[in-house]
Design a protein around this motif. Sequence first.
Motif, PDB file in Angstrom:
ATOM      1  N   ASP A  99       0.403  -6.200  -2.994  1.00 48.60           N
ATOM      2  CA  ASP A  99       1.171  -5.208  -3.730  1.00 48.60           C
ATOM      3  C   ASP A  99       2.651  -5.568  -3.707  1.00 48.60           C
ATOM      4  O   ASP A  99       3.161  -6.069  -2.707  1.00 48.60           O
ATOM      5  N   ARG A 100       3.347  -5.270  -4.775  1.00 52.86           N
ATOM      6  CA  ARG A 100       4.761  -5.586  -4.863  1.00 52.86           C
ATOM      7  C   ARG A 100       5.636  -4.566  -4.144  1.00 52.86           C
ATOM      8  O   ARG A 100       6.824  -4.799  -3.932  1.00 52.86           O
ATOM      9  N   ASP A 109      -4.296  -0.407  -9.733  1.00 54.98           N
ATOM     10  CA  ASP A 109      -3.690  -0.982 -10.930  1.00 54.98           C
ATOM     11  C   ASP A 109      -3.236  -2.414 -10.650  1.00 54.98           C
ATOM     12  O   ASP A 109      -2.333  -2.614  -9.829  1.00 54.98           O
ATOM     13  N   HIS A 111      -1.303  -4.235 -12.155  1.00 55.34           N
ATOM     14  CA  HIS A 111       0.113  -4.446 -12.460  1.00 55.34           C
ATOM     15  C   HIS A 111       1.007  -4.155 -11.258  1.00 55.34           C
ATOM     16  O   HIS A 111       2.183  -4.548 -11.251  1.00 55.34           O
ATOM     17  N   ASN A 112       0.484  -3.482 -10.252  1.00 51.35           N
ATOM     18  CA  ASN A 112       1.264  -3.217  -9.046  1.00 51.35           C
ATOM     19  C   ASN A 112       1.186  -4.363  -8.042  1.00 51.35           C
ATOM     20  O   ASN A 112       1.794  -4.286  -6.982  1.00 51.35           O
ATOM     21  N   ASP A 114       1.876  -8.379  -7.301  1.00 52.58           N
ATOM     22  CA  ASP A 114       2.706  -9.423  -7.899  1.00 52.58           C
ATOM     23  C   ASP A 114       2.322 -10.842  -7.514  1.00 52.58           C
ATOM     24  O   ASP A 114       2.790 -11.788  -8.155  1.00 52.58           O
TER      25      ASP A 114
END
Length: 126
Positions: A99-100, A109, A111-112, A114
């Motif tokens: 996770d970012r 998700d 998109h979370n 990276d």
Amino acid sequence: QVRLVESGGGLVQAGGSLRLSCAASGRTFSRYAMGWFRQAPGKERDFVAGINWSGGSTYYADSVKGRFTISRDNAKNTVYLQMNRLKPEDTAVYYCAVDRRILAAISTDPHNYDYWGQGTQVTVAS
């Protein structure tokens, strides 16, 4: 440079087990949630399991709940996915991701996340 390396995939008969590992480097991973995703041919990348930064909280997709277990060893910067009672529909390339967001809750998700590993193939024969 952040790097994630998965291992442990392979071919297994239905009902069998595999244990995936994801070794991380280049970041203080003990501060970040980690996730496992999978992608079957012609399909989108789906969330499988996630674990928070401390390992005290986990979350699973309904399709794997009760069969898969995610865990982490922060001293080794490694996250694991124990997969039991495997089914042919579990066949996919499995990816780990970090996770970012620092100290964030588990997210489904993609998109979370990276950074991603290169993936490891899991094939379950019927």
